[in-house]
Design a protein around this motif. Sequence first.
Motif: not given
Length: 270
Positions: A25, A27, A33, A36, A72
Amino acid sequence: MATGTPVGPAVGPPRLPLVSVRDLSVAYDDGPVVLDGVDLDLFPGEMVALLGSSGSGKSTLMKSLTGFAPITGGSARVVGYDLTNLRRGQLRDVRASVGQVFQQFNLVGRLSVLTNVLTGALHDAGPVNLVGGFSGVHRRRAMELLDRVGIAHKATAQARTLSGGQQQRVAIARALMQRPKLILADEPVASLDPRMSHDVLDLLHEIAREDGIPVLVSLHVMTLALEHSDRIEGMRHGRMVVSAPTARVDTTDLAAIYDDEGADGDVDAA
């Protein structure tokens, strides 16, 4: 979704991926985001086409593999390094191991073709060479690479005098000058005519096969991806929605990538 597998005959022990991304992920602060839960493996010797509409996350995925986009969540191992747990100096080592080819070539137009290729060796040239010029070893290798990409005869010309296709060949030679373990090519043929596009993609595919270097190339044109890749990875809205050998990709897979979002996503074009 089909699962990507290493390309080639099943002889000897299974190959390990040089890039292994799981549930990735990305962001940005106070932003949405962008990626994902992305999974991706890249194996030695294969050329993988990354497809998706503008804004699907293709460029962000490439940036995350060299630490230019903030991871992230999930994990990413690139050329032996865990990008989520790097020690001091290791990010530089990762970037030195990844050759990059861009849409706009990123050459210094007033410098010679040879000098532009030599800049690919800056990471290991050393302080003496940076002041006094590159070594003979570096210069010989740069000329060998220019010969390999077919433009050794342009070595002394200013880069800005070359055609777009020739400049992209210089950029590929510069990337090879790094002795990369991975090549990322972000829309490398977007500004080239169709014939030059095929030539550049043929060259990248040849490098992948002959040097055993995984090449991840993002493209907008499906026909180019289907003709010049071993595997298709398709992104939509920050997710990987297709992952399969190119020979097994069908119109249903392509529709999942583009969802009727314009001419570049016209499944009939494939």
